[in-house]
Design a protein around this motif. Structure first.
Motif, mmCIF file in Angstrom:
data_model
loop_
_atom_site.group_PDB
_atom_site.id
_atom_site.type_symbol
_atom_site.label_atom_id
_atom_site.label_comp_id
_atom_site.label_asym_id
_atom_site.label_seq_id
_atom_site.Cartn_x
_atom_site.Cartn_y
_atom_site.Cartn_z
ATOM 1 N N ALA A 163 0.836 -1.193 0.000
ATOM 2 C CA ALA A 163 0.000 0.000 0.000
ATOM 3 C C ALA A 163 0.871 1.244 0.000
ATOM 4 N N GLU A 164 0.292 2.336 -0.427
ATOM 5 C CA GLU A 164 1.004 3.608 -0.466
ATOM 6 C C GLU A 164 1.553 3.944 0.919
ATOM 7 N N GLY A 165 2.852 4.234 0.983
ATOM 8 C CA GLY A 165 3.477 4.590 2.244
ATOM 9 C C GLY A 165 4.001 3.405 3.037
ATOM 10 N N LEU A 166 3.659 2.171 2.608
ATOM 11 C CA LEU A 166 4.132 0.991 3.317
ATOM 12 C C LEU A 166 5.615 0.792 3.041
ATOM 13 N N ARG A 167 6.366 0.419 4.091
ATOM 14 C CA ARG A 167 7.816 0.339 3.967
ATOM 15 C C ARG A 167 8.299 -0.875 4.757
ATOM 16 N N PRO A 168 8.231 -2.077 4.150
ATOM 17 C CA PRO A 168 8.667 -3.261 4.885
ATOM 18 C C PRO A 168 10.136 -3.155 5.299
ATOM 19 N N THR A 169 10.451 -3.644 6.486
ATOM 20 C CA THR A 169 11.828 -3.647 6.965
ATOM 21 C C THR A 169 12.703 -4.448 6.017
ATOM 22 N N THR A 170 13.859 -3.896 5.651
ATOM 23 C CA THR A 170 14.744 -4.574 4.705
ATOM 24 C C THR A 170 15.358 -5.811 5.345
ATOM 25 N N ASP A 171 15.804 -6.750 4.494
ATOM 26 C CA ASP A 171 16.423 -7.972 5.002
ATOM 27 C C ASP A 171 17.662 -7.652 5.840
ATOM 28 N N ARG A 172 18.423 -6.660 5.429
ATOM 29 C CA ARG A 172 19.647 -6.316 6.149
ATOM 30 C C ARG A 172 19.327 -5.848 7.572
ATOM 31 N N VAL A 173 18.367 -4.941 7.688
ATOM 32 C CA VAL A 173 17.978 -4.444 9.005
ATOM 33 C C VAL A 173 17.344 -5.567 9.827
ATOM 34 N N LYS A 174 16.506 -6.361 9.182
ATOM 35 C CA LYS A 174 15.827 -7.462 9.876
ATOM 36 C C LYS A 174 16.837 -8.474 10.421
ATOM 37 N N GLU A 175 17.863 -8.774 9.641
ATOM 38 C CA GLU A 175 18.882 -9.714 10.099
ATOM 39 C C GLU A 175 19.606 -9.181 11.339
ATOM 40 N N THR A 176 19.931 -7.885 11.326
ATOM 41 C CA THR A 176 20.581 -7.285 12.492
ATOM 42 C C THR A 176 19.673 -7.351 13.710
ATOM 43 N N LEU A 177 18.411 -6.973 13.536
ATOM 44 C CA LEU A 177 17.460 -6.991 14.645
ATOM 45 C C LEU A 177 17.353 -8.378 15.263
ATOM 46 N N PHE A 178 17.177 -9.402 14.437
ATOM 47 C CA PHE A 178 16.955 -10.732 14.998
ATOM 48 C C PHE A 178 18.243 -11.370 15.514
ATOM 49 N N LYS B 222 20.881 -1.272 22.115
ATOM 50 C CA LYS B 222 21.461 -1.462 20.786
ATOM 51 C C LYS B 222 20.996 -0.335 19.881
ATOM 52 N N GLU B 223 21.833 0.028 18.904
ATOM 53 C CA GLU B 223 21.438 1.067 17.931
ATOM 54 C C GLU B 223 22.252 0.895 16.661
ATOM 55 N N ASN B 224 21.592 1.153 15.544
ATOM 56 C CA ASN B 224 22.265 1.148 14.247
ATOM 57 C C ASN B 224 21.466 2.044 13.311
ATOM 58 N N SER B 225 22.015 2.344 12.146
ATOM 59 C CA SER B 225 21.308 3.230 11.222
ATOM 60 C C SER B 225 21.800 3.019 9.802
ATOM 61 N N TRP C 19 20.150 -9.433 17.338
ATOM 62 C CA TRP C 19 20.016 -8.837 18.676
ATOM 63 C C TRP C 19 19.075 -9.647 19.562
ATOM 64 N N LEU C 20 18.018 -10.179 18.944
ATOM 65 C CA LEU C 20 16.972 -10.883 19.708
ATOM 66 C C LEU C 20 17.209 -12.390 19.813
ATOM 67 N N MET C 21 18.347 -12.851 19.338
ATOM 68 C CA MET C 21 18.585 -14.282 19.180
ATOM 69 C C MET C 21 18.300 -15.085 20.451
ATOM 70 N N GLN C 22 18.665 -14.547 21.607
ATOM 71 C CA GLN C 22 18.493 -15.284 22.854
ATOM 72 C C GLN C 22 17.119 -15.076 23.487
ATOM 73 N N ASP C 23 16.292 -14.216 22.875
ATOM 74 C CA ASP C 23 15.035 -13.813 23.527
ATOM 75 C C ASP C 23 13.773 -14.172 22.755
ATOM 76 N N ILE C 24 13.883 -14.451 21.463
ATOM 77 C CA ILE C 24 12.676 -14.548 20.637
ATOM 78 C C ILE C 24 11.923 -15.862 20.850
ATOM 79 N N ALA C 25 12.619 -16.976 21.001
ATOM 80 C CA ALA C 25 11.935 -18.267 21.168
ATOM 81 C C ALA C 25 11.131 -18.258 22.464
#
Length: 207
Positions: free
Chosen positions: A44-59, A190-193, A61-67
């Motif tokens: 949809a207009e304005g929709l901006r799915p998180t990129t694979d690169r950012v998503k990989e970094t995020l998860f 954590k922070e990245n950009s 970070w969450l590796m020990q917490d998500i399950a």
């Protein structure tokens, strides 16, 4: 007499293309049970799915917490973060999306993944949905439309409605220029950009 030229149809170039408002696309699950799976989305207009690169970094970070975590995706959109959490064995994922067509697509993709036992979609304004849902979460994703002031409102709503467990993790994805100080109970860990996006992970203070 030379016959007059026939009137050309307007916008012939786009006559057989999907509406510019809802173009088809897909997202890819990058790891976990459904690794490599592509899911259709309505962009949809304005929709901006998180990129694979950012998503990989995020998860990472969450590796020990998500399950086993109880997860809230406040502005689910295409479901890029929510479906990744499902794939990585989150206990339950709640996706809130106020666009009716996008919410319907999220529900269809849940069916495709056979994940109805592990997830739900709420088609409602995110702030109203929190008021109506007496739940607290281990992990919350806040990835709203940019430049609308939704990040601060989302954090306030989570705190007011007691939607965060002590020690919960809060991920915030925002425009690169966003630099507001959040509530002191959220501790940035954590922070990245990138050039366009700033993304941060916070932990809720436990006392």
């Amino acid at each position: 007499m030379t016959p007059s030229p026939k009137a050309r149809p307007r916008n012939t170039r786009n006559a057989h293309r999907p509406s510019a408002r809802f173009k088809p696309g897909n997202i890819r699950i990058i790891s976990g049970q459904h690794r490599g799976r592509k899911l259709p989305v309505l962009l949809a207009e304005g929709l901006r799915p998180t990129t694979d690169r950012v998503k990989e970094t995020l998860f990472n970070w969450l590796m020990q917490d998500i399950a086993g975590a109880k997860v809230l995706d406040m502005f689910a959109g295409a479901g890029s973060l929510g479906f990744e959490a499902i794939s990585r064995q989150a206990a339950f994922v709640t996706m809130i999306e106020n666009n009716i067509k996008s919410a319907a697509q999220l529900k269809q993709n849940i069916e495709v993944l056979k994940a109805k036992h592990q997830s739900e979609v709420i088609c409602e304004d995110a702030f109203e949905a929190l008021k109506n849902k007496d739940e607290s979460y281990d992990i919350v994703f806040i990835d709203p439309p940019f430049h609308k002031g939704f990040v601060m409102r989302a954090v306030d709503a989570l705190l007011i409605n007691n939607s965060l467990k002590p020690g919960a993790l809060v991920y915030i994805e925002s425009e690169a220029s966003f630099n507001e100080n959040l509530h002191p109970s959220l501790i940035k860990i954590k922070e990245n950009s990138t050039q366009q996006v700033n993304y941060r992970l916070y932990r809720v203070a436990e006392n």
